[in-house]
Design an enzyme around this catalytic site. Sequence first.
Site, PDB file in Angstrom:
ATOM      1  N   GLY A  38       0.835  -1.204   0.000  1.00  0.00           N
ATOM      2  CA  GLY A  38       0.000   0.000   0.000  1.00  0.00           C
ATOM      3  C   GLY A  38       0.870   1.254   0.000  1.00  0.00           C
ATOM      4  N   HIS A  39       1.873   1.263   0.884  1.00  0.00           N
ATOM      5  CA  HIS A  39       2.787   2.421   0.919  1.00  0.00           C
ATOM      6  C   HIS A  39       3.546   2.535  -0.403  1.00  0.00           C
ATOM      7  CE1 HIS A  39       2.634   1.374   5.358  1.00  0.00           C
ATOM      8  NE2 HIS A  39       2.278   2.639   5.366  1.00  0.00           N
ATOM      9  N   GLN A  63      -0.991   9.956  18.270  1.00  0.00           N
ATOM     10  CA  GLN A  63      -2.205   9.401  17.673  1.00  0.00           C
ATOM     11  C   GLN A  63      -2.570   8.036  18.258  1.00  0.00           C
ATOM     12  OE1 GLN A  63      -0.341   9.473  13.615  1.00  0.00           O
ATOM     13  NE2 GLN A  63      -1.534   7.623  13.285  1.00  0.00           N
ATOM     14  N   LYS A 151      -7.434   3.623   2.291  1.00  0.00           N
ATOM     15  CA  LYS A 151      -7.791   2.684   3.363  1.00  0.00           C
ATOM     16  C   LYS A 151      -8.158   3.453   4.632  1.00  0.00           C
ATOM     17  CE  LYS A 151      -6.364  -0.720   6.410  1.00  0.00           C
ATOM     18  NZ  LYS A 151      -5.392  -0.008   7.231  1.00  0.00           N
ATOM     19  N   GLN A 155      -9.255   9.539   7.787  1.00  0.00           N
ATOM     20  CA  GLN A 155      -8.020  10.331   7.876  1.00  0.00           C
ATOM     21  C   GLN A 155      -7.880  11.228   6.638  1.00  0.00           C
ATOM     22  OE1 GLN A 155      -4.063   8.829   9.300  1.00  0.00           O
ATOM     23  NE2 GLN A 155      -3.651   8.606   7.124  1.00  0.00           N
TER      24      GLN A 155
HETATM   25  O1  PAF Z   1      -1.577   6.827   7.970  1.00  0.00           O
HETATM   26  C1  PAF Z   1      -0.567   6.846   8.689  1.00  0.00           C
HETATM   27  O2  PAF Z   1       0.342   6.008   8.568  1.00  0.00           O
HETATM   28  C2  PAF Z   1      -0.457   7.910   9.771  1.00  0.00           C
HETATM   29  O3  PAF Z   1      -1.677   8.180  10.350  1.00  0.00           O
HETATM   30  C3  PAF Z   1       0.220   9.196   9.271  1.00  0.00           C
HETATM   31  C4  PAF Z   1      -0.599   9.874   8.191  1.00  0.00           C
HETATM   32  C5  PAF Z   1       1.606   8.876   8.740  1.00  0.00           C
HETATM   33  C6  PAF Z   1       0.366  10.181  10.434  1.00  0.00           C
HETATM   34  O4  PAF Z   1       1.143   9.649  11.448  1.00  0.00           O
END
Ligand code: PAF
Length: 283
Positions: A38-39, A63, A151, A155
């Site tokens: 995904g990344h 978070q 996904k 966010q």
């Molecule tokens: O989606 C993520 O991996 C995290 O929430 C992010 C956007 C890198 C913020 O820490």
Amino acid sequence: MTMHVVSTIDVVRQAVREARAKKLTVGLVPTMGALHAGHVSLIEAARHETGYVVVSIFVNPTQFGPQEDLERYPRPLENDLENCGKHGVDLVFVPEPATMYPEGYRTYVEVEELQDVLEGAARPGHFRGVATVVLKLFNIVQPDVAYFGQKDAQQARIIRQLVDDLNVPVRLRVCPIVREPDGLAMSSRNQHLDPTQREHAPALFRGLEEVRKRVEKGERDARVLREVLAARIAATPGAVLDYAAVVDANTLKPISKLTGEVLVALAVKFGGTRLIDNLILTV
Ligand code: PAF
């Protein structure tokens, strides 16, 4: 081109300045590491669309709730750097927590209402931490384009709102969910599933596919669709439904009849591992 791995804000700024002096556009892929396909899809989009690709790797403590998996969140830095190198990343920013949140840190970003529902209801404070760190990363890197995955639909919606409300000069790209061959959405948390849980985890995707088919056949009642998801998860061994939601994709408020852009989202626990997945429908 050599890839630079840096941990301080000044060095990131200097590198970005040099890239801009060469007339390169800057793409940012914010991550918490444990990079998966995904990344990689985000990195590839950035590589394709911008001249200088920055990946940040930071497991952002703000978070995570006190009962959450901050400590056990995977941190395979060597693999991540290798992965970045293979995919043509120019700069990897790997700050220490004290660099992002030094002693005396006091400022947080809140995106009202959108932050309190769905994932935000299950994880109080989560989106305050996400919005804060993302705005910090935008200010540190000052990218032309930033890449996020669909996904994490909520966010993505919250970051859109933040960028609009605070006039952040960045273009957002939200890239499609990448799935395993059996439909399970790629996630760093999938590695915590034991073999039986892993076998049953595609239930989220199958539930969403069932919803998609029902809508294609004309179903417009959100309650019926929520029940489809709930029934699918109830029939899945080891799975506990956290929520199944059918909401307006813009306001994230529950709807009763499907119309316009609709977000269908669910969160499911398999033991201590919480998985999320979603589907956007235009009705
Ligand atoms: O989606 C993520 O991996 C995290 O929430 C992010 C956007 C890198 C913020 O820490």
